[in-house]
Design an enzyme around this catalytic site. Structure first.
Site, short mmCIF file in Angstrom:
data_model
loop_
_atom_site.label_atom_id
_atom_site.label_comp_id
_atom_site.label_asym_id
_atom_site.label_seq_id
_atom_site.Cartn_x
_atom_site.Cartn_y
_atom_site.Cartn_z
N THR A 197 0.85 -1.19 0.00
CA THR A 197 0.00 0.00 0.00
C THR A 197 0.89 1.24 0.00
O THR A 197 1.91 1.28 0.67
CB THR A 197 -0.95 0.02 1.23
OG1 THR A 197 -1.75 1.21 1.19
CG2 THR A 197 -0.19 -0.03 2.54
N HIS A 244 2.49 -11.44 14.35
CA HIS A 244 3.53 -11.96 15.24
C HIS A 244 3.25 -13.40 15.68
O HIS A 244 4.12 -14.06 16.28
CB HIS A 244 3.64 -11.06 16.49
CG HIS A 244 5.01 -10.99 17.07
ND1 HIS A 244 5.99 -11.90 16.77
CD2 HIS A 244 5.57 -10.12 17.94
CE1 HIS A 244 7.09 -11.61 17.43
NE2 HIS A 244 6.87 -10.52 18.16
#
Length: 431
Positions: free
Chosen positions: A349, A402
């Site tokens: 993006t 994560h």
């Protein structure tokens, strides 16, 4: 009598919202004339007439949520068939992007007055039918769905309550008075600003796509252990290549040499070195994808969309630029198909096009990584202990999940992207 049925629109789409009827009851239509526009979570579709005749009845109104296979209107072929209509003239030459699917569906020829008053609500057909049978006013209900859509379960739960405004005429007057504020206090404060001339405000209904975007972004933050790491890139080498090669590249390939092809190639090279960024979580399993379909976020009128460049590792710079240009054009023209949006293994993006200097992009679930580009800004940079130079610098950000990507791996991924962008020749070898 021909029924207008909501067509099948892809495996992941089961319903849509009628955004606009192009014709009205009593209008003559020809086969192929545009009848209505249907808005879904991903794309907008046009539904056309499958036969000539007169639009006899509009069963589902603008703003209604409809299911695949549901009857939303009828066309009578007995009278006025083939006669031109205003809608036909205004949409002459328009072709349908969706074909109706034959599916059994039942609908009453007319809706009660209470149904019309609640047409603007988002509710499933089953919920509306059950509410009519139980005499329940949908406007008095609150949906448990994050999108605000009322389900049959919501209606059943509401109907099972010991007392409700629609069925409590036998309750003591004191009890009815106690119930009255609870039914109206939730809605009046929200509408108050619109009626205060000293504090003008406008209430706008969120589009279906905007609701979907909102829900998915919140869901991504709720389900993923999202973290962001940052770095900066010296864009001198890329800008030098573009300056020297831009004209010849344009003449040879008939497309401009932009920054996105460099970043796409760098991302592919980094994904090959750190494959867990090209994966997704499926229950207790990790699916590591061995192909590189890169999503490119594009800002469109209805909201952010992420069309996908397929097999980016097999494309050259010119092919990537052409693909991105084509998809961005389709996004802004609201003509993206489901095949343009489905899949994707990693997303890029570019907030720099709007002047963003730094941001933390949100994951595009179920992907586990997204790279954020930002504005190129000339800044003084220490070349060594004695020299300072002004260089075109860009901050880049990597948001990652994560749960399966360790911090060290994410940092090294971003360093890899940085190194390849600062030495563009490596993109030919690793990207």
């Amino acid at each position: 009598m021909h029924e207008i049925i909501v067509p099948a629109m892809g495996e992941s789409i089961t319903e849509g919202t009628i955004s606009k009827w192009v014709v009205k009851e009593g209008d003559s239509v020809n086969q192929g004339d545009l009848l209505l526009e249907l808005e879904t979570d991903k794309v907008n579709l046009e539904i056309s007439a499958e036969q000539s005749g007169v639009l006899k009845q509009i069963i589902r109104q603008e703003g209604d949520t409809v299911q695949i296979g549901e009857v939303i209107g009828t066309i009578s072929s007995g009278e006025g068939a083939g006669a031109p209509s205003a809608a036909a003239n205004s949409t002459e030459g328009a072709s349908s992007t969706a074909q109706t699917a034959e599916a059994p569906a039942a609908a009453k020829p007319s809706e009660p007055a209470a149904e019309v008053s609640s047409a603007s609500l988002s509710a499933s057909p089953g919920a509306r039918k059950l509410a009519r049978e139980k005499g329940i006013d949908l406007t008095q209900m609150q949906a448990r769905d994050p999108l605000g859509r009322i389900s049959q379960e919501d209606v059943k739960s509401f109907g099972d309550r010991p007392s409700q405004p629609a069925q409590s005429s036998a309750a003591p007057s004191g009890q009815r008075e106690a119930q009255k504020p609870s039914g109206s206090s939730a809605s009046k404060p929200a509408e108050a600003p619109a009626f205060n001339p000293a504090k003008p405000a406008e209430r706008q209904k969120m589009s279906r796509r905007r609701l979907t975007i909102a829900t998915r972004l919140v869901e991504a933050q709720r389900t993923a252990a999202m973290l962001t790491t940052f770095n900066e890139v010296d864009m001198s080498a890329i800008m030098d290549i573009r300056k020297r090669r831009k004209q010849s590249f344009q003449e040879k390939h008939e497309v401009g040499l932009g920054f996105m092809s460099f970043f796409t190639k760098a991302v592919v090279g980094a994904l090959k070195a750190f494959p867990l960024l090209n994966a997704e979580i499926d229950g207790e399993d990790i699916i590591v994808k061995q192909y590189y379909d890169i999503g490119i976020a594009v800002s469109a009128k209805e909201g952010l969309v992420v069309p996908v460049v397929r097999g980016a590792d097999r494309l050259g710079f010119a092919e990537i630029e052409k693909q991105i240009g084509l998809l961005a054009g389709k996004a802004r023209a609201n003509s993206l198909g489901l095949s343009d949006l489905q899949g994707g293994t990693f997303t890029i993006t570019n907030g720099g096009t709007f002047g963003s200097l730094l941001s933390t992009p949100i994951l595009n679930s179920p992907q586990v990584g997204i790279l954020g580009m930002h504005k190129i800004q000339t800044r003084p940079v220490a070349i060594d202990q004695e020299r300072m130079e002004n260089r075109p610098m860009m901050y880049i950000a990597l948001s990652y999940d994560h749960r399966i990507v360790d911090g060290s791996e994410a940092v090294r991924f971003l360093v890899k992207v940085k190194e390849m962008l600062e030495d563009p020749e490596t993109l030919l070898l690793e990207g």
